[in-house]
Enzyme design. Sequence first.
Site, short mmCIF file in Angstrom:
data_model
loop_
_atom_site.label_atom_id
_atom_site.label_comp_id
_atom_site.label_asym_id
_atom_site.label_seq_id
_atom_site.Cartn_x
_atom_site.Cartn_y
_atom_site.Cartn_z
N LYS A 1 -5.15 -1.45 -10.05
CA LYS A 1 -5.85 -2.59 -9.50
C LYS A 1 -6.59 -2.17 -8.23
CE LYS A 1 -3.11 -2.33 -6.15
NZ LYS A 1 -3.71 -1.89 -4.88
N SER B 1 -8.45 16.88 -10.95
CA SER B 1 -8.89 16.64 -9.57
C SER B 1 -10.24 17.30 -9.42
CB SER B 1 -7.89 17.24 -8.57
OG SER B 1 -8.41 17.22 -7.25
#
Length: 332
Positions: free
Chosen positions: A100, A39
């Site tokens: 996606k 992160s």
Amino acid sequence: MSTRNGPLTFGVLGTAGIARKAVIPAIAASDHAVGAVASRDGDRAAAFAESQSIARSYGSYEALLEDDEIDAVYVPLPNGLHAEWTTRAADAGLHVLCEKPLAADAAEAREVVDHCEDRGVTLMEGFMYRYHPRTERVLELVDRELHDVRTVSSTFRFPLYDRPGDVRLDPALAGGSLMDVGCYPVSLARTVLGEPDRAYAHANDTRDAGVDTELAGVLEYADGRSAQVASGFDTRLVQRYRIDATNGWIEVERAFDAPDDEPVELTYEVDGRRGVETFDPVDQYRLQVEHFADRVADGANPLTDGTEAVANMRVIDALAESAAEGGAVDVS
């Protein structure tokens, strides 16, 4: 690039909910493993790693890509960051399973695909519904039982309320309902009917966010076939499709994000014969992970490979252009 045989060790770029709720558990349930998470906030990465029993965490995506124990990365970042970090992972010799849509538009997707091919890494776009046995059965019925499919109607909407800062509402991160969930109806329509010739769409931005929060579109084919697709953030959850042919139809509810803890069904009528088929609970994310790993091992193209990603984005681009400009748009 890793040449290790056997199970893959994944690195996860980001701490998105889809990673926590679906993909990391799917990897853990397979023969593969998550070795690290990254992160931009080191404390967040560390807390996420602890909660998911992941051995290593990093305070930057770059650091994870330098981890010699990682074979592949899963990219669940906001849409606008997919292309950058997929290509950077490829530069590090890592195979990529990317959520996606692969990129912000078709041109960018093509660049990503070419880049990964040049680097010799496996690239797969994460359309998990394509790996569910029910979807496989639907396509078998279309191929073997239905004659002359004429129309497909498909919808994916869910409520995105009281979250004004959500990345899916950020135009700078390629947000909007078409990109987030409309890509599924587009994928389904293309899988059944092939590539459309023209697209028309109407969209609303009910949050004044700079992205579509509702979209309805029509895909036109030169031979007269058509598909209707819809997406949105402004109504209750609905995800369904219907395929109509001259001799029958197929209907599917809970079509894309199918539950992994209860059976699902498809309903059909073919030549006057009606039927309902039930499918045992299955983790379609695990099936997706296993397919990806198999393609890494054998070097073959995944079912939802880069070429498929570019083709889907071409249709999404045309729908977005039509919604913005008005009138039908050629899919090119």
